[in-house]
Motif scaffolding. Structure first.
Motif, mmCIF file in Angstrom:
data_model
loop_
_atom_site.group_PDB
_atom_site.id
_atom_site.type_symbol
_atom_site.label_atom_id
_atom_site.label_comp_id
_atom_site.label_asym_id
_atom_site.label_seq_id
_atom_site.Cartn_x
_atom_site.Cartn_y
_atom_site.Cartn_z
ATOM 1 N N HIS A 100 0.635 -1.132 0.091
ATOM 2 C CA HIS A 100 0.047 -0.193 -0.057
ATOM 3 C C HIS A 100 0.978 1.330 -0.018
ATOM 4 N N ARG A 104 0.276 3.858 -2.942
ATOM 5 C CA ARG A 104 -0.381 5.128 -2.384
ATOM 6 C C ARG A 104 0.721 6.299 -2.688
ATOM 7 N N HIS A 351 -5.457 5.196 4.768
ATOM 8 C CA HIS A 351 -6.236 4.907 3.649
ATOM 9 C C HIS A 351 -7.109 6.243 3.263
#
Ligand code: OVM
Length: 404
Positions: A100, A104, A351
C-alpha cells in the motif's frame, strides 16, 4: 482471578437486528445510526454475523489502527481470506503496507496540490459555463443535469480517457460500491449485464488507451520509473475509474441538496464566499457520500471493553460517526460556519481518500460558479433516493436555480 470471557462471536457486546443494507435503512439511515450509536461502542449485527461501530471515537480509532483493522482482506463484507474476491482486489484500497505504501505514494504524487493548480482554471471555466447553461433552463434535475454532468465532463478527460464508452463509468462504480455489501438485490441488479461494462473499464486501463499527460499516463510513467509493476499500473488506473466518479457525483448532488434544504445557509455562503471550502466539508459531514467501509481484524482486540476476536469483519459507519453528538455539537444541524474538523467522510489514517483534492476542486469550482450566479435553489418536487450498499445516492433532485 479474572473471569474468562465467553469468546463466541458477538457474545461479548450488544446485539442488533438492524439490517444496514436493507432498502429501508439505505433510504433513511439516520434513525438507525442513532440506534446503533446508542446500543454501544461495538455492536453485533445478527443479520450478517459482523461487528459494527457507529460512534466517532471507535470508527476513528479503527481507521487509524491499520495493523489491527486491516484492508488486505477486503473492505466489503466478504473476507478475501475465505471467499475469492469478485474482481481482482484493488492494489490501493484493498491492500496493507508495505504494498500500500508504494502504490499510495505514486497516486498521491499524481493527485498532488500542484497537479490541481494546473487543472483549476479549466475546471472553473467549465463550471461557469455549465451553471450559465443550467440557469437558462431554470428547472433542472440536479442529479442528471449537474452532479453527473460535471464530473463526467472533467474527470475522464483529466485521467486521459477517450470519449467513446464513458457511459460505462457510472454503472461500473455503482456495481463496485454495491459489491462491498452483501449479495442482496441491489448487488445482483447492478451486476446484471456487467460483463461488457467491466470489459470496457479494464480495456481503458492499458497504457495505449490513455492520452499523454493525464493521470492515467502518469501512472504508467511510474511504471517506467520502476516504482510499480505492470499489473499494479493497470489496477491503479482502474482505481481512479472506480473511485473517482460516483463519489464526486454524489458529493455534488448532496451539496445542492444540502443548500436546497437550507436556503439560509445558501445566503450565508453567498455573503461570504470564502466559506466554500468549510461548507463542502460540512456537506460531507452531514451527508457522507461513502457511508461505510469494512475492516478485518488481524488479532483479537479489545475496543471499549469489548473483545473482538481475530478474523472478524467490522463495519465502520463513517456517516454515523460524522453525526455523533459525542464529537459534534447538534450533529443533525447543517451549519457551514461549523469547522467540522475530524469528520471521517474521506476516512482517516493511511487510507484517507487519495483523490480528495480532485473532489475538493470539483466542489470548489461548482460552488464558486453558483455563488456569483445563483440567488436561490428551490425544490420543484420531492427528491428521490437511489439506494446503494455503500454510497448515499440521490436518484433525482428536482430544483429551480434562480438567477442572481
Ligand atoms: C479502488 C477503489 C474502489 C472503490 C472505492 C475506492 C473509495 C477505491 O478500486 O481502489 O475508494
Amino acid at each position: 482471578m479474572a473471569i474468562q470471557l465467553d469468546s463466541a462471536l458477538g457474545s461479548d457486546c450488544p446485539t442488533s437486528a438492524i439490517d444496514p443494507f436493507s432498502d429501508d435503512f439505505l433510504t433513511d439511515p439516520y434513525g438507525y445510526h442513532e440506534e446503533l450509536r446508542e446500543a454501544g461502542p461495538v455492536v453485533w449485527l445478527d443479520t450478517y454475523g459482523i461487528y459494527a461501530m457507529a460512534r466517532h471515537a471507535e470508527v476513528h480509532a479503527a481507521l487509524t489502527d491499520w495493523q489491527t483493522f486491516c484492508s488486505g482482506r477486503g473492505v466489503g463484507i466478504e473476507d478475501f481470506a475465505k471467499v475469492k474476491a469478485w474482481r481482482p482486489p484493488s492494489k490501493l484500497l484493498e491492500v496493507d503496507p508495505p504494498l500500500h505504501t508504494r502504490t499510495r505514494s505514486v497516486m498521491s504524487r499524481i493527485l498532488s496540490p500542484a497537479a490541481m493548480r494546473k487543472l483549476r482554471e479549466d475546471f472553473q471555466k467549465r463550471a461557469d459555463a455549465l451553471i450559465d447553461a443550467l440557469l437558462e433552463k431554470g428547472r433542472i434535475d440536479a442529479v442528471k443535469d449537474l452532479a453527473e454532468v460535471f464530473p463526467l465532463h472533467v474527470f475522464p478527460e483529466a485521467v486521459g480517457l477517450r470519449a467513446e464508452g464513458r457511459e460505462n463509468l457510472l454503472p461500473f462504480a455503482n456495481m463496485v460500491f454495491n459489491s462491498f455489501g452483501p449479495r442482496n438485490a441491489l448487488f445482483e441488479n447492478s451486476v446484471r449485464n456487467a460483463r461488457p461494462v467491466v470489459q470496457w473499464i479494464y480495456d481503458q486501463c492499458h497504457r495505449h488507451m490513455l492520452m499523454p499527460g493525464g493521470f492515467g499516463a502518469q501512472v504508467w510513467d511510474a511504471y517506467d520509473a520502476g516504482d510499480i509493476d505492470e499489473d499494479e499500473a493497470h489496477t491503479l488506473v482502474r482505481s481512479m475509474l472506480t473511485a473517482g466518479l460516483d463519489t464526486t457525483v454524489n458529493g455534488l448532488a448532496n451539496t445542492v441538496y444540502a443548500f436546497a434544504c437550507h436556503p439560509d445557509q445558501w445566503q450565508t455562503l453567498r455573503a461570504e464566499p470564502s466559506l466554500a471550502r468549510p461548507a463542502f466539508d460540512e456537506v460531507l459531514r452531514w451527508e457522507a457520500p461513502v457511508q461505510t467501509f469494512f475492516r478485518t481484524t488481524t488479532r483479537a482486540v479489545e475496543v471499549a471493553g469489548v473483545t473482538i476476536p481475530e478474523s472478524a469483519k467490522v463495519l465502520l459507519f463513517l456517516g454515523a460517526a460524522n453525526r455523533d453528538r459525542r464529537r459534534f455539537e447538534n450533529p443533525e444541524v447543517f451549519d457551514i460556519r461549523r469547522r467540522p474538523i475530524g469528520h471521517v467522510a474521506f476516512g482517516t489514517g493511511i487510507h484517507t481518500c487519495v483523490g480528495q483534492l480532485v473532489a475538493r476542486l470539483e466542489a470548489d469550482v461548482i460552488l464558486n460558479a453558483m455563488i456569483s450566479r445563483v440567488s436561490a435553489i428551490e425544490f420543484t418536487g420531492e427528491p428521490t433516493r437511489k439506494p446503494n450498499n455503500t454510497l448515499r445516492c440521490l436518484g433525482t433532485l428536482p430544483v429551480e436555480l434562480k438567477a442572481a
